[in-house]
Design a protein around this motif. Structure first.
Motif, PDB file in Angstrom:
ATOM      1  N   MET A  84       4.593   7.996   4.332  1.00 44.55           N
ATOM      2  CA  MET A  84       4.478   6.378   4.521  1.00 44.55           C
ATOM      3  C   MET A  84       4.999   5.406   3.167  1.00 44.55           C
ATOM      4  O   MET A  84       4.755   5.935   2.088  1.00 44.55           O
ATOM      5  N   THR A  85       5.706   4.417   3.701  1.00 41.54           N
ATOM      6  CA  THR A  85       6.491   3.645   2.413  1.00 41.54           C
ATOM      7  C   THR A  85       5.244   2.899   1.757  1.00 41.54           C
ATOM      8  O   THR A  85       4.328   2.286   2.518  1.00 41.54           O
ATOM      9  N   VAL A  86       5.164   2.956   0.437  1.00 42.03           N
ATOM     10  CA  VAL A  86       4.437   2.233  -0.038  1.00 42.03           C
ATOM     11  C   VAL A  86       4.638   0.656  -0.409  1.00 42.03           C
ATOM     12  O   VAL A  86       5.933   0.409  -0.921  1.00 42.03           O
ATOM     13  N   LYS A  87       3.889  -0.136  -0.253  1.00 38.71           N
ATOM     14  CA  LYS A  87       4.262  -1.644  -0.547  1.00 38.71           C
ATOM     15  C   LYS A  87       4.293  -2.031  -1.938  1.00 38.71           C
ATOM     16  O   LYS A  87       3.562  -1.375  -2.614  1.00 38.71           O
ATOM     17  N   PRO A  88       5.399  -2.453  -2.239  1.00 32.64           N
ATOM     18  CA  PRO A  88       5.702  -3.089  -3.528  1.00 32.64           C
ATOM     19  C   PRO A  88       4.404  -4.054  -3.982  1.00 32.64           C
ATOM     20  O   PRO A  88       3.754  -4.740  -3.192  1.00 32.64           O
ATOM     21  N   GLU A  89       4.630  -4.060  -5.305  1.00 32.11           N
ATOM     22  CA  GLU A  89       3.198  -5.074  -5.728  1.00 32.11           C
ATOM     23  C   GLU A  89       3.284  -6.428  -5.279  1.00 32.11           C
ATOM     24  O   GLU A  89       2.232  -7.030  -5.188  1.00 32.11           O
ATOM     25  N   TRP A  90       4.623  -7.131  -5.058  1.00 29.66           N
ATOM     26  CA  TRP A  90       4.733  -8.511  -4.775  1.00 29.66           C
ATOM     27  C   TRP A  90       4.034  -8.674  -3.115  1.00 29.66           C
ATOM     28  O   TRP A  90       4.065  -9.532  -2.716  1.00 29.66           O
ATOM     29  N   LEU A  91       3.655  -7.308  -2.694  1.00 31.80           N
ATOM     30  CA  LEU A  91       3.313  -7.749  -1.220  1.00 31.80           C
ATOM     31  C   LEU A  91       1.704  -7.738  -1.053  1.00 31.80           C
ATOM     32  O   LEU A  91       1.140  -7.514   0.060  1.00 31.80           O
ATOM     33  N   ARG A  92       1.121  -7.332  -2.381  1.00 29.49           N
ATOM     34  CA  ARG A  92      -0.234  -7.258  -2.313  1.00 29.49           C
ATOM     35  C   ARG A  92      -0.884  -8.293  -2.139  1.00 29.49           C
ATOM     36  O   ARG A  92      -0.643  -9.228  -2.788  1.00 29.49           O
ATOM     37  N   VAL A  93      -1.988  -8.515  -1.254  1.00 33.15           N
ATOM     38  CA  VAL A  93      -2.586  -9.818  -0.926  1.00 33.15           C
ATOM     39  C   VAL A  93      -3.967  -9.785  -1.435  1.00 33.15           C
ATOM     40  O   VAL A  93      -4.659  -8.570  -1.421  1.00 33.15           O
ATOM     41  N   LYS A  94      -4.544 -10.844  -1.946  1.00 34.82           N
ATOM     42  CA  LYS A  94      -5.814 -10.802  -2.896  1.00 34.82           C
ATOM     43  C   LYS A  94      -6.732 -10.923  -1.554  1.00 34.82           C
ATOM     44  O   LYS A  94      -6.644 -11.442  -0.512  1.00 34.82           O
ATOM     45  N   ALA A  95      -7.906 -10.275  -1.930  1.00 37.25           N
ATOM     46  CA  ALA A  95      -9.108 -10.165  -0.853  1.00 37.25           C
ATOM     47  C   ALA A  95      -9.436 -11.482  -0.455  1.00 37.25           C
ATOM     48  O   ALA A  95      -9.936 -12.191  -1.451  1.00 37.25           O
ATOM     49  N   PRO A  96      -9.769 -11.733   0.720  1.00 40.45           N
ATOM     50  CA  PRO A  96     -10.319 -13.068   1.210  1.00 40.45           C
ATOM     51  C   PRO A  96     -11.624 -13.436   0.891  1.00 40.45           C
ATOM     52  O   PRO A  96     -12.290 -12.353   0.627  1.00 40.45           O
ATOM     53  N   GLN A  97     -12.034 -14.677   0.982  1.00 40.31           N
ATOM     54  CA  GLN A  97     -13.382 -15.007   0.656  1.00 40.31           C
ATOM     55  C   GLN A  97     -13.938 -15.041   2.031  1.00 40.31           C
ATOM     56  O   GLN A  97     -13.966 -16.039   2.945  1.00 40.31           O
ATOM     57  N   TRP A  98     -14.601 -14.131   2.309  1.00 40.66           N
ATOM     58  CA  TRP A  98     -14.996 -13.912   3.468  1.00 40.66           C
ATOM     59  C   TRP A  98     -15.983 -14.858   4.235  1.00 40.66           C
ATOM     60  O   TRP A  98     -16.176 -15.109   5.241  1.00 40.66           O
ATOM     61  N   GLN A  99     -16.837 -15.500   3.283  1.00 38.97           N
ATOM     62  CA  GLN A  99     -17.664 -16.515   3.907  1.00 38.97           C
ATOM     63  C   GLN A  99     -17.069 -17.711   4.434  1.00 38.97           C
ATOM     64  O   GLN A  99     -17.518 -18.303   5.356  1.00 38.97           O
ATOM     65  N   GLN A 105       2.229   1.941  13.586  1.00 33.68           N
ATOM     66  CA  GLN A 105       3.243   3.136  13.624  1.00 33.68           C
ATOM     67  C   GLN A 105       4.013   2.970  14.620  1.00 33.68           C
ATOM     68  O   GLN A 105       5.211   3.539  14.834  1.00 33.68           O
ATOM     69  N   LYS A 106       3.646   2.284  15.692  1.00 37.59           N
ATOM     70  CA  LYS A 106       4.311   2.484  17.045  1.00 37.59           C
ATOM     71  C   LYS A 106       5.302   1.191  16.983  1.00 37.59           C
ATOM     72  O   LYS A 106       6.163   0.960  18.066  1.00 37.59           O
ATOM     73  N   HIS A 107       5.333   0.439  16.090  1.00 41.97           N
ATOM     74  CA  HIS A 107       6.287  -1.001  15.947  1.00 41.97           C
ATOM     75  C   HIS A 107       7.441  -0.437  15.083  1.00 41.97           C
ATOM     76  O   HIS A 107       7.446   0.698  14.629  1.00 41.97           O
ATOM     77  N   LEU A 108       8.336  -1.490  15.257  1.00 43.24           N
ATOM     78  CA  LEU A 108       9.850  -1.173  14.461  1.00 43.24           C
ATOM     79  C   LEU A 108       9.412  -0.807  12.842  1.00 43.24           C
ATOM     80  O   LEU A 108       8.580  -1.558  12.222  1.00 43.24           O
ATOM     81  N   LYS A 109      10.080   0.173  12.611  1.00 39.24           N
ATOM     82  CA  LYS A 109       9.972   0.458  11.113  1.00 39.24           C
ATOM     83  C   LYS A 109      10.475  -0.602  10.014  1.00 39.24           C
ATOM     84  O   LYS A 109      11.874  -1.036  10.440  1.00 39.24           O
ATOM     85  N   ILE A 110      10.300  -0.539   8.892  1.00 36.01           N
ATOM     86  CA  ILE A 110      10.700  -1.347   7.881  1.00 36.01           C
ATOM     87  C   ILE A 110      11.947  -0.690   7.441  1.00 36.01           C
ATOM     88  O   ILE A 110      11.771   0.559   7.143  1.00 36.01           O
ATOM     89  N   ASP A 111      13.173  -1.488   7.419  1.00 31.43           N
ATOM     90  CA  ASP A 111      14.137  -0.971   6.865  1.00 31.43           C
ATOM     91  C   ASP A 111      14.258  -0.922   5.110  1.00 31.43           C
ATOM     92  O   ASP A 111      14.523   0.112   4.515  1.00 31.43           O
ATOM     93  N   SER A 112      13.718  -2.029   4.668  1.00 29.50           N
ATOM     94  CA  SER A 112      13.666  -2.043   3.355  1.00 29.50           C
ATOM     95  C   SER A 112      12.561  -3.307   2.979  1.00 29.50           C
ATOM     96  O   SER A 112      12.321  -4.111   3.690  1.00 29.50           O
ATOM     97  N   PHE A 113      12.358  -3.377   1.535  1.00 26.80           N
ATOM     98  CA  PHE A 113      11.371  -4.421   0.917  1.00 26.80           C
ATOM     99  C   PHE A 113      12.236  -5.237   0.068  1.00 26.80           C
ATOM    100  O   PHE A 113      12.990  -4.709  -0.774  1.00 26.80           O
ATOM    101  N   VAL A 114      12.545  -6.387   0.662  1.00 26.60           N
ATOM    102  CA  VAL A 114      13.381  -7.259  -0.250  1.00 26.60           C
ATOM    103  C   VAL A 114      12.573  -7.899  -1.204  1.00 26.60           C
ATOM    104  O   VAL A 114      11.499  -8.298  -1.361  1.00 26.60           O
ATOM    105  N   SER A 115      13.468  -8.057  -2.501  1.00 28.42           N
ATOM    106  CA  SER A 115      12.987  -8.392  -3.718  1.00 28.42           C
ATOM    107  C   SER A 115      12.636 -10.001  -3.648  1.00 28.42           C
ATOM    108  O   SER A 115      13.035 -10.680  -3.118  1.00 28.42           O
TER     109      SER A 115
END
Length: 297
Positions: free
Chosen positions: A1-16, A244-254
């Motif tokens: 499985m392709t690993v997301k680059p750091e710039w696509l990591r999202v902060k955990a939301p404030q669930w309240q 996994q059933k959706h279109l695969k990512i070809d590349s992560f754009v910088s």
């Protein structure tokens, strides 16, 4: 499985805060594209008390392989109470700017244009200061239906081109690139006509996903095509595979490439270009209020 680059990591939301918005949506039985399409910005937007409402759904009559919204060949009839419930959500959330999008409803003769109009009118009744953006489908080239929506005078009319022409058959098999451009051209042409009668003028907007195998040259050509039909606002963001059933990512754009596209778009004359890996069509859409002050019509 392709690993997301750091710039696509999202902060955990404030669930309240997220929970408060969700409670209102559940109470009023409303759908949001934030949830139905698995948007990565759901935490940020819900924390800010905003949401992009998904009307006429949650099922769609098209089965685009990139999208996480459910497919249904014969969806339910339209709910006449939906506009009133949506307007009540806008009132409760105290929204300055609201985005209304929809599933494709190819089963309806007007593609759902009348429901968009009903939502716009209902919001105007309870919150006249709220600016309204509609993100509409291609309406199967029913230009009378497009005119019906424009007559309701939303501040922004958004229709996404989604990808480059070469990839349409794979990414958007029931869509048509030229049809999408024609929709935006007609919206802008109507704007020019209305301006001569001193009527309010709509800002037109479109968006692209990247990372599906397109080239830099192809993206730049789409940007040129959009400016040729006088599109005002452009969004560009990274495609993320919902499952996994959706279109695969070809590349992560910088992020640097997104910056380059933003600069190029601004050089072409777009009033606003929002370009980053996590940008989605309605991400920070409320900024259009600032744009309207800078470029009044």
């Amino acid at each position: 499985m392709t690993v997301k680059p750091e710039w696509l990591r999202v902060k955990a939301p404030q669930w309240q805060r997220v929970g408060k918005v969700k409670d209102i949506l559940r109470d009023l039985a409303l759908n949001t594209v934030c949830e139905e399409a698995s948007c990565p910005n759901i935490g940020e937007c819900f924390n800010a008390g905003t949401a992009t409402f998904l009307i006429m759904g949650p099922a769609c009559t098209r089965a685009c392989p990139y999208c996480d919204i459910d497919f249904e060949k014969k969806p339910k009839p339209l709910d006449p109470t939906e506009p009133l419930r949506l307007a009540e959500a806008v009132r409760r959330l105290r929204l300055n700017h609201v985005v209304i999008t929809s599933v494709n409803r190819d089963d309806l003769s007007d593609g759902g244009a009348s429901q968009f109009v009903g939502c716009i009118q209902a919001i105007r009744e309870v919150s006249p200061q709220t600016t309204i953006e509609v993100l509409i489908p291609d309406l199967c080239a029913n230009w009378d239906a497009l005119a019906t929506i424009l007559q309701a005078q939303p501040e922004v009319l958004n229709h996404n081109t989604e990808t480059v022409p070469r990839l349409y058959r794979r990414v958007r098999p029931q869509g048509d690139y030229d049809r999408s451009l024609e929709l935006l051209r007609r919206a802008s042409a109507r704007r020019a006509s209305l301006t001569r009668t001193l009527a309010p003028s709509v800002y037109t907007k479109s968006g692209l996903m990247v990372g599906l195998g397109e080239t830099d040259a192809e993206i730049r050509q789409v940007m040129q095509d959009l400016r040729a039909v006088n599109c005002d606002i452009l969004t560009l963001g990274q495609y993320l595979q919902p499952s996994q059933k959706h279109l695969k990512i070809d590349s992560f754009v910088s992020p640097e490439q997104f910056d380059a596209w933003r600069e190029y778009g601004e050089s072409l004359g777009f009033l606003q270009v929002v370009s980053s890996p996590l940008t989605r069509s309605s991400y920070h859409a409320e900024q259009v209020r600032e744009l309207m002050q800078r470029y009044p019509r």
